[in-house]
Design a protein around this motif. Sequence first.
Motif, mmCIF file in Angstrom:
data_model
loop_
_atom_site.group_PDB
_atom_site.id
_atom_site.type_symbol
_atom_site.label_atom_id
_atom_site.label_comp_id
_atom_site.label_asym_id
_atom_site.label_seq_id
_atom_site.Cartn_x
_atom_site.Cartn_y
_atom_site.Cartn_z
ATOM 1 N N MET A 1 0.822 -1.197 0.000
ATOM 2 C CA MET A 1 0.000 0.000 0.000
ATOM 3 C C MET A 1 0.866 1.261 0.000
ATOM 4 S SD MET A 1 -3.124 0.915 0.031
ATOM 5 C CE MET A 1 -4.258 2.113 0.514
ATOM 6 N N GLY A 2 1.942 1.237 0.796
ATOM 7 C CA GLY A 2 2.840 2.388 0.869
ATOM 8 C C GLY A 2 3.531 2.652 -0.462
ATOM 9 N N ILE A 3 3.864 1.567 -1.174
ATOM 10 C CA ILE A 3 4.518 1.720 -2.485
ATOM 11 C C ILE A 3 3.550 2.367 -3.476
ATOM 12 C CG2 ILE A 3 5.506 0.449 -4.436
ATOM 13 C CD1 ILE A 3 6.577 -1.576 -2.415
ATOM 14 N N LEU A 4 2.304 1.955 -3.438
ATOM 15 C CA LEU A 4 1.291 2.508 -4.334
ATOM 16 C C LEU A 4 1.107 4.008 -4.091
ATOM 17 C CD1 LEU A 4 -0.840 1.998 -6.506
ATOM 18 C CD2 LEU A 4 -2.463 1.499 -4.686
ATOM 19 N N ILE A 5 1.063 4.402 -2.838
ATOM 20 C CA ILE A 5 0.929 5.831 -2.505
ATOM 21 C C ILE A 5 2.158 6.598 -2.981
ATOM 22 C CG2 ILE A 5 0.804 7.484 -0.592
ATOM 23 C CD1 ILE A 5 -0.953 5.427 0.874
ATOM 24 N N GLY A 6 3.342 6.010 -2.804
ATOM 25 C CA GLY A 6 4.582 6.647 -3.269
ATOM 26 C C GLY A 6 4.584 6.837 -4.779
ATOM 27 N N VAL A 7 4.124 5.819 -5.507
ATOM 28 C CA VAL A 7 4.062 5.904 -6.972
ATOM 29 C C VAL A 7 3.069 6.990 -7.394
ATOM 30 C CG1 VAL A 7 3.342 4.659 -9.060
ATOM 31 C CG2 VAL A 7 4.803 3.526 -7.381
ATOM 32 N N ILE A 8 1.937 7.062 -6.731
ATOM 33 C CA ILE A 8 0.923 8.075 -7.052
ATOM 34 C C ILE A 8 1.479 9.481 -6.816
ATOM 35 C CG2 ILE A 8 -1.308 9.022 -6.331
ATOM 36 C CD1 ILE A 8 -2.233 6.108 -5.891
ATOM 37 N N ILE A 9 2.195 9.655 -5.716
ATOM 38 C CA ILE A 9 2.780 10.976 -5.412
ATOM 39 C C ILE A 9 3.809 11.356 -6.474
ATOM 40 C CG2 ILE A 9 4.260 12.219 -3.780
ATOM 41 C CD1 ILE A 9 2.762 10.719 -1.534
ATOM 42 N N VAL A 10 4.660 10.401 -6.843
ATOM 43 C CA VAL A 10 5.679 10.671 -7.868
ATOM 44 C C VAL A 10 5.011 11.026 -9.197
ATOM 45 C CG1 VAL A 10 7.500 9.606 -9.268
ATOM 46 C CG2 VAL A 10 7.509 9.310 -6.791
ATOM 47 N N LEU A 11 3.986 10.280 -9.578
ATOM 48 C CA LEU A 11 3.271 10.570 -10.825
ATOM 49 C C LEU A 11 2.595 11.940 -10.769
ATOM 50 C CD1 LEU A 11 1.694 7.097 -11.681
ATOM 51 C CD2 LEU A 11 3.569 8.254 -12.854
ATOM 52 N N PHE A 12 2.049 12.279 -9.619
ATOM 53 C CA PHE A 12 1.404 13.585 -9.461
ATOM 54 C C PHE A 12 2.424 14.714 -9.626
ATOM 55 C CE2 PHE A 12 0.079 17.148 -6.747
ATOM 56 C CZ PHE A 12 -1.121 17.457 -7.359
ATOM 57 N N VAL A 13 3.588 14.561 -9.003
ATOM 58 C CA VAL A 13 4.638 15.581 -9.104
ATOM 59 C C VAL A 13 5.136 15.690 -10.547
ATOM 60 C CG1 VAL A 13 6.998 16.174 -8.402
ATOM 61 C CG2 VAL A 13 5.337 15.415 -6.693
ATOM 62 N N GLY A 15 3.520 14.867 -13.261
ATOM 63 C CA GLY A 15 2.431 15.441 -14.060
ATOM 64 C C GLY A 15 2.354 16.950 -13.908
ATOM 65 N N SER A 16 2.545 17.428 -12.693
ATOM 66 C CA SER A 16 2.530 18.876 -12.448
ATOM 67 C C SER A 16 3.688 19.560 -13.164
ATOM 68 C CB SER A 16 2.611 19.163 -10.949
ATOM 69 O OG SER A 16 1.501 18.616 -10.287
ATOM 70 N N ALA A 19 2.978 19.746 -16.845
ATOM 71 C CA ALA A 19 1.952 20.748 -17.153
ATOM 72 C C ALA A 19 2.547 22.150 -17.199
ATOM 73 C CB ALA A 19 0.829 20.681 -16.123
ATOM 74 N N LEU A 20 3.601 22.378 -16.434
ATOM 75 C CA LEU A 20 4.238 23.693 -16.414
ATOM 76 C C LEU A 20 5.139 23.928 -17.624
ATOM 77 C CD1 LEU A 20 5.208 23.947 -12.647
ATOM 78 C CD2 LEU A 20 3.354 25.136 -13.817
ATOM 79 N N LYS A 21 5.534 22.862 -18.282
ATOM 80 C CA LYS A 21 6.426 22.992 -19.437
ATOM 81 C C LYS A 21 5.668 23.616 -20.611
ATOM 82 C CE LYS A 21 9.397 20.315 -22.454
ATOM 83 N NZ LYS A 21 9.747 18.993 -22.941
ATOM 84 N N PRO A 22 6.229 24.660 -21.244
ATOM 85 C CA PRO A 22 5.526 25.281 -22.372
ATOM 86 C C PRO A 22 5.413 24.325 -23.557
ATOM 87 C CG PRO A 22 7.712 26.242 -22.090
ATOM 88 C CD PRO A 22 7.503 25.295 -20.950
ATOM 89 N N ASN A 23 4.335 24.487 -24.321
ATOM 90 C CA ASN A 23 4.155 23.615 -25.483
ATOM 91 C C ASN A 23 5.079 24.056 -26.619
ATOM 92 O OD1 ASN A 23 2.943 25.730 -26.940
ATOM 93 N ND2 ASN A 23 0.899 25.168 -26.253
ATOM 94 N N GLY A 24 5.062 23.314 -27.698
ATOM 95 C CA GLY A 24 5.973 23.575 -28.813
ATOM 96 C C GLY A 24 5.800 24.951 -29.432
#
Length: 200
Positions: A1-13, A15-16, A19-24
């Motif tokens: 369960m802890g690994i799953l939460i860690g993976v979700i947090i990493v993916l969230f970070v 993803g954020s 999203a901040l990276k400018p497009n082409g």
Amino acid sequence: MGILIGVIIVLFVLGSMMALKPNGIDQRLDNLRMTARRLQLNPKLVTCPDWIKGRDNEYGRGMMGQYCLVLENTQLPHTRYQVIDGQWRPDSSFVDTTKDDIKLNIPSAIRSTQSSPDTAIKKTNFSLDKVPLDLPVSIEPSVKGLLTKANSIIIYWEDIAYVRPSTNPKYQQKAIESDLLALKANLEKWALQMRKTTAK
């Protein structure tokens, strides 16, 4: 369960961050404006002036690029031009109210809107009337207007159209500098033409 939460947090970070990276297109536009700045064309994103057709072909609507070339030891007349059929055409609604020796008789209807009765109206120098744009094909369709005042010549154009694949499918990053140098050379040429006419 802890690994799953860690993976979700990493993916969230991640993803954020993505999203901040400018497009082409934003990166291309930034590169265009940085090159223009290096070539002393002083680019700005401004609200479309009310005398230029902007978004949806309506006057004063939307945003556009303003590229200004400042010319040292130069005095240009205060004029405005619009692009019509690939040529510069004077803005017919423009009246220059700066004081000068050259006077222009104006109808009383216009005169009554002036701030004071002793305001001198200068006959505007439209020496670029019917001069073809003669700009690179990647720039010319996006050009909307030209303004000269004091020691500056300013071109208004939709610079984002230069970097969009839909409006400039032949975009090449290596062509930016040569296209902007051609634009700068034309601005200098037009300013020189106006100075020669003013000096006569």
